[in-house]
Design a protein around this motif. Sequence first.
Motif, short mmCIF file in Angstrom:
data_model
loop_
_atom_site.label_atom_id
_atom_site.label_comp_id
_atom_site.label_asym_id
_atom_site.label_seq_id
_atom_site.Cartn_x
_atom_site.Cartn_y
_atom_site.Cartn_z
N ASP A 35 0.83 -1.18 -0.04
CA ASP A 35 -0.03 -0.11 -0.01
C ASP A 35 0.90 1.13 -0.01
OD1 ASP A 35 -2.08 -1.96 0.16
OD2 ASP A 35 -2.44 -1.41 2.34
N LEU A 73 -8.58 1.43 -4.45
CA LEU A 73 -9.72 1.37 -3.14
C LEU A 73 -10.21 2.99 -3.19
CD1 LEU A 73 -7.53 -0.34 -0.66
CD2 LEU A 73 -9.52 -1.47 -1.88
N SER A 74 -11.34 3.33 -2.90
CA SER A 74 -11.84 4.52 -2.58
C SER A 74 -11.42 4.89 -0.92
CB SER A 74 -13.16 4.75 -2.74
OG SER A 74 -13.99 3.80 -2.01
N GLY A 75 -10.97 6.19 -1.01
CA GLY A 75 -10.54 6.48 0.44
C GLY A 75 -10.45 8.01 0.58
N GLY A 76 -9.49 8.41 1.41
CA GLY A 76 -8.96 9.76 1.75
C GLY A 76 -8.05 10.19 0.91
N GLN A 79 -3.68 6.94 -3.27
CA GLN A 79 -2.93 5.75 -3.06
C GLN A 79 -3.00 4.52 -4.14
OE1 GLN A 79 -4.48 3.12 0.35
NE2 GLN A 79 -6.13 4.85 0.72
N ASN A 81 -2.59 0.71 -4.35
CA ASN A 81 -2.44 -0.70 -3.62
C ASN A 81 -2.24 -1.76 -4.73
OD1 ASN A 81 -5.14 1.00 -2.76
ND2 ASN A 81 -4.00 0.36 -0.88
N ASP A 107 -1.81 0.54 8.33
CA ASP A 107 -2.53 1.67 7.71
C ASP A 107 -1.61 2.84 7.26
OD1 ASP A 107 -4.19 3.99 6.95
OD2 ASP A 107 -5.15 3.97 9.01
N GLU A 109 -2.07 5.56 5.79
CA GLU A 109 -2.59 6.79 5.56
C GLU A 109 -2.24 7.54 7.17
OE1 GLU A 109 -6.37 7.50 4.84
OE2 GLU A 109 -6.37 6.47 2.72
#
Length: 164
Positions: A35, A73-76, A79, A81, A107, A109
Amino acid sequence: MTAVKSVKIDGEDIHIFNSAIYIFESTSGYTLELDLIVSEVTERKYKKEQNLIIEIQLESGRNIDSIMYVKTLSGGLPQLNLYCDLDSIDEYEEFDIVNENSSSFPDAEIGITLEEIRSVEMPNENISLRLNLPIDQVEWLKTQKKANLNEMFKELISKYWNKQ
């Protein structure tokens, strides 16, 4: 936890803000997971690829070269992966092994903000504006080069944005 020192994608060094590398255990086997928190520019460049040639240098000095698949991946934060299947985990003893039920999942992030990422590499986006202007201003705008207009609008917006 094993730490990543640097990553190359298809032979190109990329700037990583944070990372997590680990083994994911599932009923179908083991995968090496990487990640990466990267800039929005880097994410956009690689997120639609199916697979990439990845060169990972770990802090321990070990190098891992592999063809890895891209997961989005949806997120803040922006990134990448990346993962690849492993036949055996014998040569990955220094890596954390996690599964769906693990209480501590890596994690990448943590400790990074979008503002920090954008201070290193700010993405540009195209925008279309529909304006209602006097004809002489429209004619003048049409004679300007796109690069000049971009700079002019950046300066104009910066002046008004900083006042707020």
